[in-house]
Design a protein around this motif. Structure first.
Motif, PDB file in Angstrom:
ATOM      1  N   UNK A  91       0.832  -1.076  -0.098  1.00 61.73           N
ATOM      2  CA  UNK A  91       0.144   0.018   0.011  1.00 61.73           C
ATOM      3  C   UNK A  91       0.969   1.119   0.057  1.00 61.73           C
ATOM      4  N   UNK A  92       0.846   1.985  -1.018  1.00 62.35           N
ATOM      5  CA  UNK A  92       1.722   3.180  -1.151  1.00 62.35           C
ATOM      6  C   UNK A  92       0.981   4.480  -0.570  1.00 62.35           C
ATOM      7  N   UNK A  93      -0.238   4.760  -0.840  1.00 58.23           N
ATOM      8  CA  UNK A  93      -0.888   6.078  -0.621  1.00 58.23           C
ATOM      9  C   UNK A  93      -2.167   5.979  -0.665  1.00 58.23           C
ATOM     10  N   UNK A  94      -3.040   6.668  -0.109  1.00 57.81           N
ATOM     11  CA  UNK A  94      -4.605   6.890  -0.383  1.00 57.81           C
ATOM     12  C   UNK A  94      -4.642   7.837  -1.640  1.00 57.81           C
ATOM     13  N   UNK A  95      -5.890   7.560  -2.326  1.00 61.33           N
ATOM     14  CA  UNK A  95      -5.992   8.403  -3.438  1.00 61.33           C
ATOM     15  C   UNK A  95      -7.438   8.942  -3.095  1.00 61.33           C
ATOM     16  N   UNK A  96      -7.394  10.428  -3.047  1.00 60.27           N
ATOM     17  CA  UNK A  96      -8.480  11.121  -2.581  1.00 60.27           C
ATOM     18  C   UNK A  96      -8.687  12.237  -3.657  1.00 60.27           C
TER      19      UNK A  96
END
Length: 100
Positions: A10-15
């Motif tokens: 898991x790299x980063x959330x996409x918002x």
């Protein structure tokens, strides 16, 4: 699976507006993941690291765009997006904001 591998999936959330709309309507979390991550690995990472139950995982591979900088051509990196559907009643808070 080695736990250090799980932390690199898991790299980063996409918002974005689209991901917020999907999240509210269908209990889906959208994240950028490692390009070589598989659906079972993504599910395992969510369940072990974030402690939530996962119903389904859908992935999309994006090809990096060719961009020009002056006279030179360059290419952005390829990346992978995952739509993770959570079981009813499960939530993930990446921001961790607390009301005072």
């Amino acid at each position: 699976m080695v736990s250090s591998r799980l932390y690199n999936i898991i790299k980063s959330p996409l918002v974005t507006e689209k991901t917020n709309t999907i999240a509210q309507a269908n209990n889906v979390v959208t994240v950028a993941v490692a390009s070589d991550a598989t659906k079972p690995e993504i599910k395992q990472a969510f369940e072990k690291i974030l402690g939530v139950k996962v119903k389904a995982v859908n992935t999309i591979n994006y090809q990096g765009k060719v961009k020009r900088t002056g006279q030179r051509l360059g290419r952005r990196q390829d990346w992978k997006k995952a739509y993770v559907t959570l079981m009813p009643g499960q939530t993930v808070d990446f921001v961790g904001s607390q009301a005072e």
